[in-house]
Motif scaffolding. Structure first.
Motif, PDB file in Angstrom:
ATOM      1  N   THR A   1       7.624  -2.986  -3.523  1.00  0.00           N
ATOM      2  CA  THR A   1       7.214  -3.686  -4.733  1.00  0.00           C
ATOM      3  C   THR A   1       6.838  -5.125  -4.384  1.00  0.00           C
ATOM      4  OG1 THR A   1       9.449  -4.467  -5.248  1.00  0.00           O
ATOM      5  CG2 THR A   1       8.817  -2.280  -6.062  1.00  0.00           C
TER       6      THR A   1
ATOM      7  N   TYR B   1       3.817   1.987   2.737  1.00  0.00           N
ATOM      8  CA  TYR B   1       5.191   1.486   2.673  1.00  0.00           C
ATOM      9  C   TYR B   1       5.749   1.470   1.250  1.00  0.00           C
ATOM     10  CZ  TYR B   1       4.302  -0.071   7.451  1.00  0.00           C
ATOM     11  OH  TYR B   1       3.994  -0.116   8.786  1.00  0.00           O
ATOM     12  N   THR B   2       4.893   1.301   0.265  1.00  0.00           N
ATOM     13  CA  THR B   2       5.267   1.341  -1.157  1.00  0.00           C
ATOM     14  C   THR B   2       6.367   0.349  -1.525  1.00  0.00           C
ATOM     15  OG1 THR B   2       6.899   3.126  -0.848  1.00  0.00           O
ATOM     16  CG2 THR B   2       4.605   3.773  -1.315  1.00  0.00           C
TER      17      THR B   2
ATOM     18  N   SER C   1       0.833  -1.203   0.000  1.00  0.00           N
ATOM     19  CA  SER C   1       0.000   0.000   0.000  1.00  0.00           C
ATOM     20  C   SER C   1       0.868   1.254   0.000  1.00  0.00           C
ATOM     21  CB  SER C   1      -0.917  -0.003   1.226  1.00  0.00           C
ATOM     22  OG  SER C   1      -0.151   0.158   2.410  1.00  0.00           O
ATOM     23  N   SER C   2       0.199   2.386  -0.024  1.00  0.00           N
ATOM     24  CA  SER C   2       0.918   3.665  -0.064  1.00  0.00           C
ATOM     25  C   SER C   2       1.675   3.953   1.225  1.00  0.00           C
ATOM     26  CB  SER C   2      -0.075   4.803  -0.337  1.00  0.00           C
ATOM     27  OG  SER C   2      -1.094   4.825   0.658  1.00  0.00           O
TER      28      SER C   2
END
Length: 498
Positions: free
Chosen positions: A54, A51-52, A48-49
């Motif tokens: 991949t 921790y971002t 999610s945003s």
């Protein structure tokens, strides 16, 4: 009357020692379950945003735990010989608390990786040693049940992590995990004793006798104490007369030991490459990326509940149905379910992932049932029955190493295939591997139901068919879990124990 009044508080106190030790060991199992189940709820948050990370990074965070567990398992062997299991568990609480603390404040990929490696070291230190601790403090009649209890509590931990994780942030959930570690450490520090086996092995026989009396709730434990002393003497003599390398070469020079170790490795590999290794990390994510009849988090809970239930009943089915039929049926169903999931995600059946049908949910439920009733437990039974006394340490090390590398490999491989080619190809890969694994086991795995340990060793050492019928056409009266004895009735009607 006064004597009875005096005895009852003593009995209650002594019972409290044994049950407290068992409870503390069960908390160890739940702690290990938290480690294994954490990625299910954490990976969606990591992507999610907040921790971002991949998908590739998230898969490394999930799988790197088992590299740490491999290190922790080797470390525990060194520590436990010198300091004992009680001190080992106390020492293991340090990396567990430290690892969860790092995860709680982590904000980058490498911080999560470092925290998970530290957690893996702590988890590896307690996993196999807790099973041995329960075995060494328990009366003979309860030892196999204690092993099942530990496995069940691992699944309890996984199930709890599926429940806690999605409802809390990663930082908040770690507070609960740390609290559990502090609880088990406090119990081992204050009440739970060291095992009599280790104390006697260290020459501290008086302390060993004292701890045994506390655990058994009676002063007259001399028969059991004498058997422990005799067992310890035999172990020490074997260790002094044969070095580690000599034992290693002798084990692999023996055909039966080689086949037994190979079977354990094959079964452990098959467990993870059946698809369960990936489901443990990605089930929630898989279902959240398609139109599902229920949210992904509830699928994770369902899988955990099924695994827990199957753990409690699988031992009975193993004895009633036999090893070969159960592993064949379990593997075949798992391969079929994974293959069908691949067809679904490719859009060939069920309308595809955007149709919102019940097919994937049914497949996962059937898969979890088949896995839990067969593949999940057969490896433990085969290790107990097929590994000779000389080969058990090497077999356990091979099993632990295979488990760690298999989980790490399938976790990463699943993510790479899914990202590069599509979800369906990952399902098809594990389906093909499981089908091939089934064929190999049909060729190699002997049917050990109704056979004595001596007969099993002779069968493994021979070149006869593994499906050869047992020389004892016996009726099982009491099914067992793991190492529990089997009562059989021969043709003449008399009863015996094997």
């Amino acid at each position: 009357m006064d004597d009875c009044a005096t005895l009852r508080p003593q009995q209650a106190c002594c019972n409290r020692v044994f049950f407290t030790a068992v409870f503390a060991a069960c908390l160890n199992g739940i702690s290990v379950g938290f480690l294994a189940g954490w990625p299910q709820a954490a990976i969606p948050q990591l992507l999610s945003s907040s921790y971002t990370l991949t998908e590739s990074q998230a898969s490394w965070v999930s799988g790197i735990l088992y590299l740490g567990m491999l290190v922790g398992g080797v470390t525990s062997i060194v520590i436990v010989g010198r300091f004992g299991k009680k001190r080992l568990f106390l020492l293991a609480s340090v990396p567990l608390i430290l690892g969860w603390s790092i995860v709680a404040i982590a904000a980058s990929f490498w911080q999560f990786v470092f925290g998970r490696i530290i957690l893996g070291i702590g988890g590896g230190m307690i996993t196999h040693q807790t099973e041995m601790y329960l075995s060494e403090i328990s009366p003979r009649r309860l030892r196999s049940n204690m092993s099942v209890m530990f496995c069940a509590n691992v699944h309890v931990g996984i199930l709890l992590s599926f429940t806690i994780g999605p409802t809390l942030t990663i930082s908040s959930a770690t507070g609960i995990y740390i609290t559990l570690v502090l609880m088990y450490a406090t119990l081992f520090l204050t009440i739970a004793p060291e095992t009599p086996f280790w104390l006697i092995r260290q020459g501290r026989t008086d302390e060993g006798l004292t701890n045994l009396r506390k655990l058994r709730n009676r002063p007259d434990v001399h028969d059991e104490f004498d058997s422990i002393v005799e067992f310890t003497k035999m172990s020490l003599v074997a260790k002094k007369t044969d070095g580690a390398w000599q034992n290693f070469t002798r084990v692999f020079a023996d055909r039966a030991s080689r086949r037994a170790i190979l079977l354990v490795v094959l079964l452990t590999t098959g467990q993870q490459f059946s698809g369960m290794g990936a489901m443990s990390s990605y089930a929630q994510l898989i279902f959240e990326r398609s139109v599902s009849v229920i949210p992904g988090r509830y699928v994770s809970l369902l899988i955990g509940l099924i695994e827990l239930t199957c753990t409690l009943i699988s031992g009975f089915l193993i004895e009633r149905l036999g090893r070969r039929p159960l592993i064949t049926g379990s593997s075949t169903v798992c391969a079929g379910c994974m293959g069908l999931m691949g067809l679904y995600y490719h859009g060939l059946v069920g309308g595809g992932p955007n149709a919102g049908g019940v097919l994937p949910l049914v497949c996962i439920i059937v898969f979890a049932l088949a896995y839990g009733l067969g593949l999940a437990s057969i490896a433990t039974v085969v290790a107990a029955e097929c590994l000779s006394m000389d080969a058990r340490n090497i077999g356990a090390a091979a099993q632990n190493t295979t488990l760690c590398f298999s989980v790490l490999l399938i976790t990463k491989l699943w993510q790479v295939i899914t990202s590069s080619y599509g979800q369906e190809y990952a399902f098809w890969l594990v389906s093909v591997i499981t089908a091939g694994h089934t064929i190999v086991l049909l060729i190699m795995l002997p049917e050990t139901r109704g056979r004595s340990l001596t007969e099993i060793q002779r069968l493994l050492a021979s070149s006869s068919s593994p499906s050869a019928p047992s020389p004892h056409k016996s009726k099982l009266l009491v099914p067992h879990l793991g190492l529990q004895n089997i009562k059989i009735v021969p043709a003449d009607g008399s009863t015996s124990q094997s």
